[in-house]
Design a protein around this motif. Structure first.
Motif, PDB file in Angstrom:
ATOM      1  N   GLN A   1      10.137  38.870  -6.007  1.00  0.00           N
ATOM      2  CA  GLN A   1      10.328  39.243  -7.413  1.00  0.00           C
ATOM      3  C   GLN A   1       9.334  38.511  -8.309  1.00  0.00           C
ATOM      4  O   GLN A   1       8.712  39.102  -9.196  1.00  0.00           O
TER       5      GLN A   1
ATOM      6  N   LEU B   1       6.262  40.125 -10.660  1.00  0.00           N
ATOM      7  CA  LEU B   1       6.153  39.829 -12.096  1.00  0.00           C
ATOM      8  C   LEU B   1       4.757  39.289 -12.420  1.00  0.00           C
ATOM      9  O   LEU B   1       4.089  39.752 -13.343  1.00  0.00           O
ATOM     10  N   GLU B   2       4.302  38.345 -11.625  1.00  0.00           N
ATOM     11  CA  GLU B   2       3.014  37.703 -11.864  1.00  0.00           C
ATOM     12  C   GLU B   2       1.848  38.684 -11.713  1.00  0.00           C
ATOM     13  O   GLU B   2       0.911  38.689 -12.506  1.00  0.00           O
ATOM     14  N   HIS B   3       1.911  39.549 -10.695  1.00  0.00           N
ATOM     15  CA  HIS B   3       0.782  40.444 -10.401  1.00  0.00           C
ATOM     16  C   HIS B   3       0.911  41.809 -11.070  1.00  0.00           C
ATOM     17  O   HIS B   3       0.132  42.713 -10.792  1.00  0.00           O
ATOM     18  N   ASP B   4       1.892  41.961 -11.959  1.00  0.00           N
ATOM     19  CA  ASP B   4       2.120  43.246 -12.620  1.00  0.00           C
ATOM     20  C   ASP B   4       2.234  44.356 -11.572  1.00  0.00           C
ATOM     21  O   ASP B   4       1.584  45.406 -11.675  1.00  0.00           O
TER      22      ASP B   4
ATOM     23  N   PHE C   1       4.163  46.603 -11.127  1.00  0.00           N
ATOM     24  CA  PHE C   1       4.993  47.723 -11.588  1.00  0.00           C
ATOM     25  C   PHE C   1       4.575  48.043 -13.004  1.00  0.00           C
ATOM     26  O   PHE C   1       3.909  47.246 -13.662  1.00  0.00           O
TER      27      PHE C   1
ATOM     28  N   ALA D   1       0.823  51.400  -9.439  1.00  0.00           N
ATOM     29  CA  ALA D   1       0.668  49.935  -9.412  1.00  0.00           C
ATOM     30  C   ALA D   1       0.295  49.429  -8.023  1.00  0.00           C
ATOM     31  O   ALA D   1       0.336  48.223  -7.773  1.00  0.00           O
ATOM     32  N   TYR D   2      -0.087  50.336  -7.133  1.00  0.00           N
ATOM     33  CA  TYR D   2      -0.253  49.948  -5.723  1.00  0.00           C
ATOM     34  C   TYR D   2      -1.135  48.713  -5.485  1.00  0.00           C
ATOM     35  O   TYR D   2      -0.725  47.801  -4.763  1.00  0.00           O
ATOM     36  N   PRO D   3      -2.351  48.660  -6.058  1.00  0.00           N
ATOM     37  CA  PRO D   3      -3.169  47.465  -5.766  1.00  0.00           C
ATOM     38  C   PRO D   3      -2.458  46.168  -6.182  1.00  0.00           C
ATOM     39  O   PRO D   3      -2.593  45.144  -5.496  1.00  0.00           O
ATOM     40  N   ASN D   4      -1.695  46.233  -7.272  1.00  0.00           N
ATOM     41  CA  ASN D   4      -0.962  45.046  -7.707  1.00  0.00           C
ATOM     42  C   ASN D   4       0.231  44.760  -6.795  1.00  0.00           C
ATOM     43  O   ASN D   4       0.613  43.599  -6.604  1.00  0.00           O
ATOM     44  N   ILE D   5       0.819  45.810  -6.257  1.00  0.00           N
ATOM     45  CA  ILE D   5       1.915  45.622  -5.298  1.00  0.00           C
ATOM     46  C   ILE D   5       1.371  44.936  -4.045  1.00  0.00           C
ATOM     47  O   ILE D   5       1.980  44.000  -3.516  1.00  0.00           O
ATOM     48  N   VAL D   6       0.208  45.379  -3.591  1.00  0.00           N
ATOM     49  CA  VAL D   6      -0.408  44.755  -2.415  1.00  0.00           C
ATOM     50  C   VAL D   6      -0.649  43.263  -2.689  1.00  0.00           C
ATOM     51  O   VAL D   6      -0.302  42.402  -1.870  1.00  0.00           O
TER      52      VAL D   6
END
Lengths: 746, 234
Positions: free
Chosen positions: B164, B168-171, B173, B214-219
């Protein structure tokens, strides 16, 4: 203390904690006691009349509270037909009220509503409703509807048929290099992961609260009040979070009206969560387009003529039109002659609506592919061709663009991507066995300005609450408006609470057209000016204030938490001290909603350049996008982290548009044959590479006091063309009908 | 109306595994619960279990058409006890209630999201005995005795779970609607040992759609969380 840097701070979302813990409440998640569930029955013919509806079996299902059809549906009051998003009237893309007569105008049209105590009962009972039809021959294609074709003069007051110079003569000039091609885009469906939904709760027979997933709480309020004959203030719309929208939650769709009426008839609150299946018919889509581009240029690449003929569909019960040519060719390149023609055909297909960059997105796809084809015909580098035709002035309004930095975007993008290493020869670049293609395209989206108002409550403890009936669709609005409020009010970021998503708040326009940051930001700026004036009025009357007896006009914000004499900042006073000495716990101001100021001496438009790489296995030509560099010029970037995400999101949706997304219809019945997320391929994590996003330019203070032109939509413009151009570079095969699926490359 | 879904004639099904092999995919809860499931819904119609599996789309709507021939399906109510986020909940529900609807509509645990109701988007992903499943494809009655963890059960008091915190940190979403499913999926992805490289994360997180992109940020978020959470031996 105005923010003049290009890029604001990179903060994590202020609403992020609620989202990562599951605590954020989306519309159908509000707890309303005794809430029942609505489930719809849809037509399975595209045109005709309902001859009978058998509802007895449905009514006999335990838990069923009401079954509504056109035979027993109470009448809605009239609401004006043509409505826009700026003034607050609300938006109805589908003008016919649900269940209002026996007519069927498109397949999937709601023909009955079941209300029951549980989802399971409602769904089961709906499956028992039997509808008989007298079907008629539907119009389903442009060809079939050709006699009903319309050439609208304007779209939202902007002319869409353009004639500048003499295109016909230039296109016949044998000394010029010419290309003419037709490009096709299919129906695309927004498919936000949150399906549309509403809870309708009548507190008494004159008071309605709706928890609605919407991009426009004030619009829903207005349309519901008028449709149901209620006082405006007796209709409340609540929507603190929207689970994605991309345009499909901007208009009031039929399920919202059904929920309200179903609840009234059943006498209990009613929750309607539109099924994914029905998101393909009941909440809009992007119309398919057919666009023919004719370009003529001198041998050194100077455009002499651009002709953009676009054809789109609309429904018999709506008026939405997608203006492809005027919103791309009409703004993009310098050319002595430009002709744009737009034709709309009404067909028996559900009503289209705006989907991320309506017009600009399919329009730039066609124009930027055509520019690539012209570059190849001229043996010119695609970036050089675009630079040669760069428009300093708006090509059809002939006024200069404000703060346009497109040349820098091309330059930085090319540098970051390594464009100079591109071998222009087709099929020349390889990665092992894989074909490699590099393509680029220009992105553009206009800066829209609407009207809004904001309320500010400043407290003696130096905290502030700011309210506006605006929306956060995932755009980062909560964070950006907290940032703008902090800067404009002079209150620390951590002490600002920004509230949105309630019709009780001052007016906010539809969250569409990338207008919100600038429009609501301007309202916050105006409220901040009022706040500083209100504080000054207290201070100048207070003998203990350093500002005692100063002229109000000389006073402004001089530092965070302080007003003072702008030209002599040794004299200042803190907000907290002013309030305390005045015996006030808080002070409240509200800006006024007024029509936005028009600046006709300049044109306001955002720009960008996408560069992308694709890799394709020549044996099974599935296209993988492996690298994207996007450089954007959107005025000030208020919130760095969320802004980058916005562009990434647009690019991702563009990857889907280019390669996989298509809603197809049965040509015989007009029923969509793609109605779920297994068949409609939105990009998955594995389809999307690292996306390198940068920003260039300067804050556009000629546009608004925030300097921001908005950025929700520009990311998707041009990207499909960049990918299509890269695919051509890799394979030598030009696919002119999206999506570029493997079968088209074999 | 289910205009594209036709009832299945059970006589055509002889010799076919009535679950269509979907037990493996935990459609009916954890492996081995099929018998339990059939027992639970015996008061309605066995066709309910056949419909979704054989249609291959997990559509409860498909089963609905069959259930009607069984008569008074909608009146039935069953009792079930679910253990969610370490707490036991006793429910009286329609046996057709999915685990997702039980969470959202009966327990007000609205963190788990409904994005398609067909097991195609992953927004409803929860952890059942540590494994990620689509709760919209699983009937609530099949989960007695299971340890169910939803997004609401990941944080420890005010302290966010590392996944979680990384989202939050990597945006990781934008709208936040797919986020609870992404996070639950990521927790399992890491514990499965499927988060050892960017390519692996992309592949093993592809069952969770994010329309905002938001995939790259999810990765990036999963990668960071993985580095802080030692994976189990796989």
């Amino acid at each position: 203390m105005s923010a003049t840097t290009l890029i604001g701070p990179a903060r994590s979302r202020v609403d992020g904690r609620l989202k990562v813990t599951g605590a954020a409440k989306y519309s159908v998640e509000f707890e309303v006691p005794k809430c029942a569930y609505g489930w719809t029955v849809e037509s399975n013919i595209a045109k005709g009349k309902i001859t009978a509806i058998e509802t007895k079996a449905a009514q006999a299902v335990p838990g069923v509270l009401a079954v509504l059809t056109h035979l027993n549906m109470p009448k809605f009051k009239e609401a004006p037909k043509k409505e826009g998003g700026g003034g607050g009237a609300g938006i109805r893309n589908e003008e016919r009220f649900p269940l209002s007569d026996d007519g069927v105008y498109y397949a999937g049209q709601y023909v009955a509503l079941v209300v029951a105590e549980t989802i399971e009962q409602a769904r089961h009972a709906a499956s028992l409703v039997r509808v008989s039809y007298a079907p008629e021959e539907p119009l389903l294609t442009m060809e079939a509807a050709v006699r009903k074709a319309d050439k609208p003069k304007k779209n939202n007051d902007t002319p869409v048929q353009i004639n500048k110079g003499d295109v016909a003569t230039a296109l016949k000039d044998a000394s010029l290099v010419k290309i003419e091609q037709t490009y096709i885009t299919p129906t695309e469906t927004h498919n936000p992961i949150e399906m549309s939904g509403t809870i309708a709760h009548w507190e008494d027979d004159q008071k309605l609260t709706l928890y609605d997933a919407t991009q426009f709480v004030k619009g829903v309020q207005n349309i519901l009040a008028r449709s149901l004959g209620l006082e405006l203030e007796n209709v409340r719309i609540i929507c603190p979070f929207v689970g994605g929208a991309f345009g499909c939650k901007g208009a009031v769709w039929m399920h919202v009206l059904l929920a309200a009426m179903g609840s009234k008839v059943a006498g209990v609150p009613v929750k309607m969560h539109v099924t994914r299946r029905n998101m393909f018919v009941g909440a809009g889509h992007r119309t398919p387009t057919r666009q023919t581009l004719s370009l003529a240029a001198t041998k050194d690449g100077k455009l002499q003529a651009i002709q953009h003929v676009s054809e789109t569909l609309t429904s018999p019960v709506g008026q939405f039109t997608e203006s492809c040519g005027s919103r791309s060719t009409g703004v993009m390149y310098e050319s002595p002659s430009i002709r744009v023609e737009e034709t709309v055909y009404p067909v028996n297909v559900s009503t289209p609506t705006f989907m991320r960059a309506p017009g600009e997105c399919p329009g730039t796809y066609a124009l930027e592919c055509a520019m690539d084809e012209l570059a190849i015909a001229l043996k010119m580098d695609p970036v050089a061709l675009r630079l040669a035709n760069h428009a300093d002035n708006h090509p059809t309004k002939n006024v200069p663009f404000s703060a346009k930095h497109l040349r820098e975007a091309y330059q930085l993008g090319a540098e970051k991507f390594g464009w100079s290493k591109r071998n222009p020869e087709l099929r020349s670049m390889r990665d092992g066995d894989l074909l490699v293609g590099w393509g680029m395209a220009t992105a553009t989206y206009p800066a829209h300005k609407m009207s809004a108002a904001a309320k500010v409550i400043l407290r003696a403890d130096n905290s502030a609450t700011v309210q506006c009936a605006t929306h956060d669709l995932g755009t980062g609005a909560y964070t950006a408006f907290t940032q703008i409020s902090s800067e404009q009010l002079g209150v620390p970021f951590e002490k600002v609470t920004f509230e949105l998503g309630k019709s009780d708040f001052p007016f906010g326009p539809v969250a569409g057209g990338s207008n919100s940051t600038g429009t609501v930001g301007t309202a916050i700026h105006e409220a901040a000016v009022l706040l500083h004036k209100a504080l000054a009025e207290l201070a100048v009357k207070d003998s203990k204030s350093p500002l005692y007896n100063t002229k109000i006009e000389e006073i402004g914000m001089v530092a965070e938490g302080r007003i003072g004499i702008v030209t002599d900042q040794t004299k200042s006073d803190s907000y907290a001290d002013i309030l305390k000495r005045a015996g006030r716990d808080s002070i409240e101001v509200q800006s006024e909603q007024k029509p936005p100021e028009e600046n006709k001496k300049q044109a306001f438009q955002s720009w960008g350049a996408h560069f992308c790489e694709v890799k394709i296995d020549p044996l099974l030509p599935r296209v993988q996008v492996t690298r994207v560099v996007s450089v954007m010029n959107c005025g000030r970037i208020v919130s760095a982290k969320t802004a980058r995400s916005q562009i990434m999101g647009g690019v991702t949706m563009g990857i889907g548009m280019a390669l996989t997304e298509e809603t197809s219809y049965d040509p015989a019945t007009g029923l969509p044959v793609i109605r779920n997320l297994a068949d409609y391929h939105v990009p998955t994590n594995a389809d999307v590479p690292e996306i390198d996003v940068s920003f260039v330019g300067e804050p556009d203070f000629a546009f608004n006091p925030i300097g921001a032109r908005g950025m929700g939509e520009i990311g998707i413009t041009g990207i499909a063309a960049a990918i299509a151009n890269a695919v051509y570079h890799a394979t030598g095969k030009r696919v002119r009908d999206l999506p570029i699926t493997p079968d088209k490359l074999i | 109306m289910n205009d594209d879904l036709q009832p299945i004639d059970p006589s055509e099904l002889a010799g076919i595994d009535p679950t269509g092999g979907l037990d493996e995919l935990l459609i009916f809860g954890h492996p081995g619960t099929r018998r339990h499931f059939l027992k639970q819904v015996a008061g309605t119609s066995a066709a309910i279990s056949l419909g979704p599996a054989l249609m291959g789309i997990g559509s409860i709507e498909a089963a609905e058409t069959d259930a009607t021939s069984g008569g008074n399906a909608s009146a039935a109510v069953t009792h079930v006890q679910l253990r969610i986020n370490g707490r036991d909940h006793k429910l009286e529900i329609d046996p057709r209630t999915t685990l997702l609807d039980a969470l959202r509509e009966h327990l007000q645990l609205t963190g788990s999201k409904k994005g398609c109701d067909h097991g195609q988007c992953g927004a409803c992903t929860v952890l059942v005995n540590g494994r990620r499943i689509n709760s919209c494809l699983s009937l609530a009655v099949t989960h007695e005795g299971d340890e169910i963890t939803t997004i609401e059960g990941l944080a420890t008091g005010d302290e966010l779970h590392p996944v979680q915190a990384a989202f939050l940190e990597h945006d990781g979403f934008q709208c936040g609607y797919c986020t609870p499913g992404q996070i639950c999926s990521a927790v399992a992805c890491i514990s499965e040992g499927h988060a050892r490289s960017d390519a692996e994360i992309r592949e093993w997180m592809s069952g969770n759609l994010c329309r905002c992109g938001a995939y790259p940020n999810i990765v990036a978020a999963v990668k960071e969380a993985q580095s802080k959470t030692p994976a189990k031996a796989s």
